[in-house]
Design an enzyme around this catalytic site. Sequence first.
Site, short mmCIF file in Angstrom:
data_model
loop_
_atom_site.label_atom_id
_atom_site.label_comp_id
_atom_site.label_asym_id
_atom_site.label_seq_id
_atom_site.Cartn_x
_atom_site.Cartn_y
_atom_site.Cartn_z
N TYR A 289 0.80 -1.23 0.00
CA TYR A 289 0.00 0.00 0.00
C TYR A 289 0.83 1.28 0.00
O TYR A 289 0.28 2.37 -0.14
CB TYR A 289 -0.95 0.00 1.20
CG TYR A 289 -2.20 -0.81 0.95
CD1 TYR A 289 -2.15 -2.20 0.97
CD2 TYR A 289 -3.41 -0.20 0.66
CE1 TYR A 289 -3.28 -2.96 0.72
CE2 TYR A 289 -4.55 -0.94 0.41
CZ TYR A 289 -4.48 -2.31 0.44
OH TYR A 289 -5.61 -3.05 0.18
N LYS B 198 2.96 -15.29 4.90
CA LYS B 198 3.37 -16.26 3.87
C LYS B 198 4.88 -16.42 3.99
O LYS B 198 5.65 -16.05 3.10
CB LYS B 198 2.94 -15.71 2.49
CG LYS B 198 3.10 -16.68 1.34
CD LYS B 198 2.04 -17.77 1.28
CE LYS B 198 2.32 -18.70 0.10
NZ LYS B 198 1.43 -19.88 0.10
N ASP C 152 -3.00 -18.66 2.63
CA ASP C 152 -3.88 -19.52 1.81
C ASP C 152 -4.62 -20.52 2.71
O ASP C 152 -5.82 -20.75 2.55
CB ASP C 152 -3.09 -20.21 0.69
CG ASP C 152 -1.78 -20.82 1.12
OD1 ASP C 152 -1.36 -20.62 2.29
OD2 ASP C 152 -1.13 -21.50 0.30
N ASP D 38 -6.46 -6.95 3.72
CA ASP D 38 -7.50 -6.44 2.82
C ASP D 38 -8.31 -7.59 2.24
O ASP D 38 -9.54 -7.57 2.23
CB ASP D 38 -6.85 -5.62 1.70
CG ASP D 38 -7.88 -5.14 0.70
OD1 ASP D 38 -8.91 -4.59 1.15
OD2 ASP D 38 -7.66 -5.31 -0.51
N ASP E 189 -12.43 -9.21 3.33
CA ASP E 189 -13.61 -9.31 2.46
C ASP E 189 -14.21 -10.72 2.55
O ASP E 189 -15.44 -10.88 2.56
CB ASP E 189 -13.27 -8.99 1.00
CG ASP E 189 -13.51 -7.51 0.67
OD1 ASP E 189 -13.45 -6.68 1.61
OD2 ASP E 189 -13.76 -7.18 -0.50
C1 IPM Z 1 -10.66 -1.43 2.35
C2 IPM Z 1 -10.73 -0.99 0.93
C3 IPM Z 1 -9.52 -0.12 0.64
C4 IPM Z 1 -8.28 -0.94 0.94
C5 IPM Z 1 -9.48 0.46 -0.77
C6 IPM Z 1 -10.74 1.23 -1.09
C7 IPM Z 1 -8.25 1.32 -0.98
O1 IPM Z 1 -10.78 -2.09 0.06
O2 IPM Z 1 -10.80 -0.57 3.24
O3 IPM Z 1 -10.48 -2.62 2.60
O4 IPM Z 1 -7.81 -1.66 0.06
O5 IPM Z 1 -7.79 -0.85 2.05
MN MN Z 2 -10.78 -3.99 1.09
#
Ligand code: IPM
Ligand code: MN
Length: 365
Positions: free
Chosen positions: A146, A200, A233, A257, A261
Amino acid sequence: MSPATREMGGQNMKIAVIGGDGTGPEVTAEALKVLEAIASSEGFTYELQDYDFGGQRYLDSGEILPASAVEELKQHDAIFLGAVGHPDVAPGILEKGLLLELRFQLDQYINLRPVKLYPGVETPLKGKGPDDIDFVVVRENTEDLYCGVGGFLKKGTPEEVATQTAIYSRKGCERCIRWAFQYTQERNNPAGKRLTLVAKTNVLTFGHDLWDRAFQDVAKDFPDVEADYNHVDACCMWMVKNPEYYDVIVTTNMFGDIITDLGAMIQGGMGVAAGGNLNPDPGGTSMFEPMGGSAPKYTGQNVINPIAAIGAMGMLLEHSGQPKAGQRVLDAIQVVTGTKMESQAAGKMGHGTREVGDLVVAALE
Ligand code: IPM
Ligand code: MN
């Protein structure tokens, strides 16, 4: 406000509000509705300062963040962010110019993402319920891929080369790991305190070796916490197969990140997942946000789910000197998901956005 005042419980909390784009302002309004109710019930006061940062401001003025923004935001105890993202703004501009810029400039080095399945919420994991899905991901939030370190060589030619470098510092990983151990200790899971490093180390033998060594060193200061390790993984596999295994996970920015999700999906989707970007140092300013985006197609229809935003407000309270208020908001959310909502999907909740906010307020009583 001085750091000392904040530690004493932030009697008059100063909150910066960035409603943002799309459905951001709608879900923010519900979070603020709940804040108003819980503040009067708990007897604390707060001041709000609105900021119009986001895609629309950028399109209108060409400016993402004015030069004074970071200094002004630092004067607040916390920031509430609805959502940023606009269909007419190219990908990367707002993400880097606003969200990542604030995370970096405010040194919000912890990205805290609880993965908790609330009662009544459907998970795609067959046979799993709220008792099985209740863990927390502590994602490092200022380093890794990042950082924006990289470049192009011979751009646009068939010989083009692009680099994107992951940066890891001892200071950066150690402060995150230490915070995660402390958090695991305080969370005090009755099933056993376990912190899992997700990395990893078998392939990223430099950067993640540094993480692993820092992890092992810091672990010595927390003998009551099991210091555990998973490759990323394998972690994805276990999150789906045995989510009950996890207590707290600490991980790098990029992996964090991705796995959060996955976490959001198993906890019922983007309508419920909330997160905090924390600068836990004295005087630091943290920022709280629902994890979902600006969902432009649902804008203005009173159909978007505000539960994630209300959850983010609960986290803001918890981390800004009002833990009891934060817990009450979390409890109220669970009454509403458990007994009032048909689904967590936009347009299928059985209620509108504003009505879900009202239901959470009613459940506070
Ligand atoms: C999150 C989002 C951000 C990230 C993006 C929008 C830059 O996906 O907060 O997880 O990757 O951190
Ligand atoms: Mn994200």
